[in-house]
Write a protein that holds these residues in place. Sequence first.
Motif, PDB file in Angstrom:
ATOM      1  N   LEU A   1      -5.721 -40.558  38.733  1.00 34.84           N
ATOM      2  CA  LEU A   1      -6.709 -41.294  37.933  1.00 34.84           C
ATOM      3  C   LEU A   1      -8.136 -40.832  38.186  1.00 34.84           C
ATOM      4  O   LEU A   1      -8.992 -40.933  37.305  1.00 34.84           O
ATOM      5  N   GLU A   2      -8.417 -40.310  39.385  1.00 35.56           N
ATOM      6  CA  GLU A   2      -9.778 -39.808  39.625  1.00 35.56           C
ATOM      7  C   GLU A   2     -10.031 -38.544  38.812  1.00 35.56           C
ATOM      8  O   GLU A   2     -11.125 -38.323  38.291  1.00 35.56           O
TER       9      GLU A   2
ATOM     10  N   GLN B   1     -10.719 -39.554  35.306  1.00 32.05           N
ATOM     11  CA  GLN B   1     -12.104 -40.026  35.201  1.00 32.05           C
ATOM     12  C   GLN B   1     -13.073 -38.849  35.089  1.00 32.05           C
ATOM     13  O   GLN B   1     -13.970 -38.830  34.247  1.00 32.05           O
TER      14      GLN B   1
ATOM     15  N   CYS C   1      -6.725 -46.398  32.770  1.00 32.98           N
ATOM     16  CA  CYS C   1      -6.991 -45.998  34.165  1.00 32.98           C
ATOM     17  C   CYS C   1      -7.792 -47.074  34.897  1.00 32.98           C
ATOM     18  O   CYS C   1      -7.487 -47.432  36.030  1.00 32.98           O
ATOM     19  N   ARG C   2      -8.815 -47.589  34.241  1.00 37.45           N
ATOM     20  CA  ARG C   2      -9.686 -48.594  34.887  1.00 37.45           C
ATOM     21  C   ARG C   2      -8.901 -49.850  35.266  1.00 37.45           C
ATOM     22  O   ARG C   2      -9.140 -50.459  36.296  1.00 37.45           O
TER      23      ARG C   2
ATOM     24  N   THR D   1      -7.104 -49.043  38.429  1.00 43.04           N
ATOM     25  CA  THR D   1      -7.937 -48.842  39.627  1.00 43.04           C
ATOM     26  C   THR D   1      -8.741 -50.092  39.986  1.00 43.04           C
ATOM     27  O   THR D   1      -9.522 -50.073  40.931  1.00 43.04           O
TER      28      THR D   1
ATOM     29  N   ARG E   1       2.752 -43.385  39.368  1.00 40.40           N
ATOM     30  CA  ARG E   1       2.604 -44.849  39.339  1.00 40.40           C
ATOM     31  C   ARG E   1       3.963 -45.543  39.343  1.00 40.40           C
ATOM     32  O   ARG E   1       4.160 -46.536  40.039  1.00 40.40           O
TER      33      ARG E   1
ATOM     34  N   PRO F   1      -5.855 -44.075  42.615  1.00 33.33           N
ATOM     35  CA  PRO F   1      -5.518 -45.263  43.375  1.00 33.33           C
ATOM     36  C   PRO F   1      -5.086 -46.411  42.450  1.00 33.33           C
ATOM     37  O   PRO F   1      -5.688 -46.619  41.396  1.00 33.33           O
ATOM     38  N   ASP F   2      -4.022 -47.137  42.885  1.00 32.04           N
ATOM     39  CA  ASP F   2      -3.503 -48.276  42.111  1.00 32.04           C
ATOM     40  C   ASP F   2      -3.749 -49.543  42.921  1.00 32.04           C
ATOM     41  O   ASP F   2      -3.094 -49.810  43.918  1.00 32.04           O
ATOM     42  N   MET F   3      -4.716 -50.330  42.448  1.00 33.08           N
ATOM     43  CA  MET F   3      -5.197 -51.478  43.214  1.00 33.08           C
ATOM     44  C   MET F   3      -4.119 -52.545  43.430  1.00 33.08           C
ATOM     45  O   MET F   3      -3.961 -53.059  44.536  1.00 33.08           O
TER      46      MET F   3
END
Length: 590
Positions: A284-285, A288, A324-325, A328, A473, A510-512
């Motif tokens: 995901l970075e 971005q 993505c947001r 994350t 994911r 990263p997956d919050m």
Amino acid sequence: GGESWYLALLGLAEHFRTSSPPKVRLCVHCLQAVLPRKPPARMEARTHLQLGSVLYHHTRNGDQARGHLEKAPLFPLHLTLVLQIPQFEDVKFEAASLLSELYCQENSVDTAKPLLRKAIQISQQTPYWHCRLLFQLAQLHTLEKDLVSACDLLGVGAEYARVVGSEYTRWLLLMERKLQEVHPLLTLCGQIVENWQGNPIQKESLRVFFLVLQVTHYLDAGQVKSVKPCLKQLQQCIQTISTLHDDEILPSNPADLFHWLPKEHMCVLVYLVTVMHSMQAGYLEKAQKYTDKALMQLEKLKMLDCSPILSSFQVILLEHIIMCRLVTGHKATALQEISQVCQLCQQSPRLFSNHAAQLHTLLGLYCISVNCMDNAEAQFTTALRLTTHQELWAFIVTNLASVYIREGNRHQELYSLLERINPDHNFPVSSHCLRAAAFYIRGLFSFFQGRYNEAKRFLRETLKMSNAEDLNRLTACSLVLLGHIFYVLGNHRESNNMVVPAMQLASKIPDMSVQLWSSALLRDLNKACGNAMDAHEAAQMHQNFSQQLLQDHIEACSLPEHNLITWTDGPPPVQFQAQNGPTTSLASLL
């Protein structure tokens, strides 16, 4: 001479148009100054075309642009007069092409089609325009899902290109046609491109076209790992193209001048497919980083050109970065970007009709992230009503099933949904990624019902599929859920073997939410095993993730745009976006 005043005004208009930023108002004034002086018919037509073109490309003034383009003698009474004047084709055909684009943006496809057909009929002596207009009409039929007509037109175009000796344009149209026929004869097309003996720009342009088809074909099939070599080639190819200068090698055959996409637009398209890949793979970075690059490039291009394809690129980029947001843990930013998509769709009925289902799907995903399950259900139901796209339909159904599982009291609806996306037999789409997700949803449901052995079977299927194609994911989600199952069953060692890699992968994505879930499990596991230090460390991590998510949740729900979650009908509402302000790319230049 008699034309010097006309040329002076024209030169001045062009100077204002190509200024940085363009001085559109002054350019329009210069062109308008030509018309009251009753110039010869040829000049008048050319001026109307330029006015229409400037208004179309640089402003949102569709009515005015249409007025000028319709006056540029297309097929009205002037036509006989126009046909007698040599070198006049470019005016007629360019006006027809622009006007039909304008009609399509306003969703008046039925007005655009006869206009293009007429232009195609009379353009046979002008190879460039004949090919371009055929391609445009084929694209219209594709938008309307009429693939038979699209293939027929592309076939006619390819044969015409062969007759006039343009191998480049012939293969461009043939490759587009092969894609329409859905049996992507991609290896054959690849050999054709490699053996092609043409000028370097054309060869690279064909290669980009072919590789974009190949990459999107893999991504549609959810094959994130298999696509990597093609994507790498595509990225190298666009670097090669940007070092070549168009003006150095002009093709001698006018039919070869037909470009499927300008070079600058190709760059954005390559960024876009890279973002699509990074999002699906769970980098995901990286997604971005490439979104930022693409949006910067789009901002620059939109200063000079309001071409509808740029708005489409922008919307597709935003759709991907919003997802993505949400993963994350940046819900407030995602919501503001959903609002931006609404603004872009408000300006173009065509864009809205093409993206309405996606917009409601994104709102549904946002609702899940802020725990508004009733709204999530309403958004997904609306999206299902609006979509005819099979992959999107399966994606929505999978997410709606997750809502019903969380609500815990919708068994009847849930069973009927799960039957429609049964990964074990008759799965509705060929996407590897969606089928893996369907196994995960089955596993989640079995877990909630306490059927742990069944849940493990489904989750192992997901793991097998997600490992085969690097679907990070899904791998992280399956590992943490398996870890949870082993924890509930009292098998702490096996649970730890699942949760530790889940946590590592979730941190990398990263997956919050997976990080939150994993840290809670690690805390409980370590406590159960008497590892006080590790338990304390995991508890601290869990506390930090909870705080971050809570702050973001509060911020998102307090934004005026949060009210968008109640919108389920008609065009996007305006009032919720007032706070957001138009982005620079949307500010009218007039």
